[in-house]
Write an enzyme that holds these catalytic residues in place. Structure first.
Site, PDB file in Angstrom:
ATOM      1  N   THR A 182       0.703  -1.180   0.129  1.00 43.02           N
ATOM      2  CA  THR A 182       0.152   0.082   0.033  1.00 43.02           C
ATOM      3  C   THR A 182       0.986   1.285   0.004  1.00 43.02           C
ATOM      4  O   THR A 182       1.330   1.722  -1.086  1.00 43.02           O
ATOM      5  CB  THR A 182      -0.765   0.049   1.204  1.00 43.02           C
ATOM      6  OG1 THR A 182      -0.219  -0.222   2.209  1.00 43.02           O
ATOM      7  CG2 THR A 182      -2.003  -1.228   1.119  1.00 43.02           C
ATOM      8  N   LYS A 211       4.322  -6.844   4.131  1.00 48.03           N
ATOM      9  CA  LYS A 211       4.005  -5.552   3.603  1.00 48.03           C
ATOM     10  C   LYS A 211       3.493  -4.960   4.786  1.00 48.03           C
ATOM     11  O   LYS A 211       3.185  -5.225   6.111  1.00 48.03           O
ATOM     12  CB  LYS A 211       2.709  -5.249   2.562  1.00 48.03           C
ATOM     13  CG  LYS A 211       1.611  -5.833   3.133  1.00 48.03           C
ATOM     14  CD  LYS A 211       0.681  -4.551   4.220  1.00 48.03           C
ATOM     15  CE  LYS A 211       0.849  -3.568   3.212  1.00 48.03           C
ATOM     16  NZ  LYS A 211       0.046  -2.486   4.068  1.00 48.03           N
ATOM     17  N   THR A 216       2.136  -8.425  12.304  1.00 45.71           N
ATOM     18  CA  THR A 216       2.361  -7.113  12.047  1.00 45.71           C
ATOM     19  C   THR A 216       1.509  -7.052  10.576  1.00 45.71           C
ATOM     20  O   THR A 216       0.737  -7.878  10.277  1.00 45.71           O
ATOM     21  CB  THR A 216       3.864  -6.998  11.421  1.00 45.71           C
ATOM     22  OG1 THR A 216       3.953  -5.720  11.130  1.00 45.71           O
ATOM     23  CG2 THR A 216       4.296  -7.872  10.226  1.00 45.71           C
ATOM     24  N   GLU A 239       6.532   4.979   7.367  1.00 47.50           N
ATOM     25  CA  GLU A 239       6.268   6.163   6.592  1.00 47.50           C
ATOM     26  C   GLU A 239       7.010   7.452   6.748  1.00 47.50           C
ATOM     27  O   GLU A 239       7.000   8.058   7.954  1.00 47.50           O
ATOM     28  CB  GLU A 239       4.746   6.323   6.721  1.00 47.50           C
ATOM     29  CG  GLU A 239       3.925   5.322   6.135  1.00 47.50           C
ATOM     30  CD  GLU A 239       2.396   5.126   6.507  1.00 47.50           C
ATOM     31  OE1 GLU A 239       1.669   4.765   5.854  1.00 47.50           O
ATOM     32  OE2 GLU A 239       2.086   6.160   7.379  1.00 47.50           O
ATOM     33  N   SER A 262      -7.355  10.664   0.224  1.00 48.95           N
ATOM     34  CA  SER A 262      -7.934  11.763  -0.963  1.00 48.95           C
ATOM     35  C   SER A 262      -7.411  11.297  -2.115  1.00 48.95           C
ATOM     36  O   SER A 262      -6.740  10.562  -2.318  1.00 48.95           O
ATOM     37  CB  SER A 262      -7.126  13.285  -0.350  1.00 48.95           C
ATOM     38  OG  SER A 262      -7.368  13.472   0.999  1.00 48.95           O
TER      39      SER A 262
END
Length: 409
Positions: free
Chosen positions: A162, A188, A199, A281, A409
């Site tokens: 993702t 992932k 995880t 991230e 978004s």
């Protein structure tokens, strides 16, 4: 959604060369669930006599696929198994629609590969709260079955991504009684990482011959030393899942207590867990938090997680600021036993503080130099006992905010 285009600076140079595992095949397709122009569905099929073990998130709001897999995982069967994963939609918090989608997908896979639906495991990852357009998956099942290949694991690793900036894979080989047993896994995970049993999504395969109960015991024990010791942002996903499939393709039998096989399994799981942290991230730093001298191991883990999850600690690391006062703060707030006047803190091999005060030999530039490294060690000794723990995390940067502010978004 903001597309992730910049590869993590902590990423490995390339995807590893994973061995083919006898008895398992992979395929991927573009279903357009959320992403366009990239594979977003993966199918793995395991041969007859394979066994599957797994661990799952203990989130109270876990997704329908997780609940479905939990209900199936304890079943002994000799007919084989299949695993289907989609990216882009978590099929979580979708009410009765969630199980309807799971049933539609498992039934379609069941008919296509000739397995009972109880041997089809599914997982979904992505946005929470939106119904899964499962017909986009079921319409591609025949394409998946036709594309199954023993060499398709790398494509499978890409299909389940993702916000990941790189596909994650790891492998190991171990010699047992003169024969080679192989393990290969993919994962992932990038954000919403503070695992509670597993995880994000992890799939590991081995050609060992092993009973389901022995494999389950090994997986349950090893996850606590690997995936349950990482954190990116302190948030536990609704969809965490780890499945391990053993096909028996090597003909080599292993059992619980086989140190060499268990070490190989732990090595694969720890490698994948570290890669998840490296792809946190917006991450620019890989951080190891080691706590020793606690009254108990549980206390050490509590302190280590308090440090690793602290936004103040993580932003200081992002800014390359050796602000050891924030570590003192995190220890003090954790709730586990601590004594200010016995506490020692080091950055790498640089002693920063001891006995409740800054070390007389500490120089700020020495601490700053440690913070400029891509891999940072924070070592804490509580001086209270023999308890110890180690947690792996990353820094917290503006990149994390940008990715998650725009995620839907």
């Amino acid at each position: 959604m903001a597309e992730i285009t910049k590869r993590s600076p902590l990423a490995p140079e390339e995807f590893p060369d994973l061995p083919e595992i006898a008895g398992v095949r992979f395929a991927t397709v573009e279903a357009g669930i959320k992403y366009q122009g990239r594979p977003d569905v993966m199918l793995a099929q395991l041969d007859a006599d394979s066994v599957v073990a797994g661990v799952f998130t203990r989130s109270a709001t876990r997704a329908a696929p997780v609940l479905d897999c939990q209900a199936k995982i304890g079943v002994d069967s000799d007919v084989g198994a299949a695993i289907l994963v989609n990216a882009g939609n978590a099929n979580a918090f979708t009410g009765k629609n969630g199980q309807t989608s799971v049933d539609a997908v498992t039934d379609a896979v069941s008919k296509a590969v000739g397995l009972p639906s109880e041997r089809v495991f599914t997982a979904s990852t992505g946005v929470i709260g939106e119904p899964l357009p499962h017909e986009r998956i079921t319409s591609k099942i025949d394409d998946l079955v036709q594309g199954l290949s023993a060499s398709g694991i790398q494509n499978a690793a890409h299909a389940i991504m993702t916000t990941d900036t790189f596909a994650k894979g790891a492998s190991a080989e171990v010699e047992i009684d003169g024969h080679i047993v192989k393990l290969a896994g993919i994962a992932k995970g990038s954000g919403m990482i503070a695992p509670d049993m597993a995880t994000m999504l992890v799939y590991i395969f081995t050609d060992a011959v092993i009973t389901r109960s022995d494999l389950q015991s090994m997986v349950s024990e090893t996850v606590d030393k690997t995936f349950n010791c990482i954190t990116v942002d302190s948030d536990t996903s609704t969809s965490d899942m780890l499945l391990v499939g053993a096909t028996g393709g090597s003909g080599v039998s292993v059992a619980r207590g086989d140190d060499m096989f268990e070490a190989a399994l732990e090595a694969v799981m720890l490698d994948l867990a570290h890669q998840v942290v490296c792809d946190g991230e917006g991450a620019t730093k890989f951080v190891t938090v080691s706590v020793t001298g606690a009254e108990t191991d549980a206390d050490a883990r509590t302190h280590a997680l308090s440090i690793a999850n602290s936004p103040l600690v993580k932003t200081a690391i992002a800014g390359e600021d050796p602000n050891w006062g924030r570590i003192v703060m995190a220890i003090g707030k954790s709730g586990a036993a601590a004594d200010r006047d016995r506490l020692s803190i080091s950055f790498g091999d640089v002693l920063v503080a001891a006995n409740g005060w800054v070390s007389p030999d500490y120089q700020e530039e020495d601490g700053a130099a440690q913070m400029r490294e891509q891999e940072i060690e924070i070592n804490v000794d509580l001086g209270l006992g023999q308890g110890e723990a180690k947690i792996w995390t990353c820094d917290l940067t503006h990149g994390y905010i940008s990715i998650n502010a725009d995620y839907r978004s």
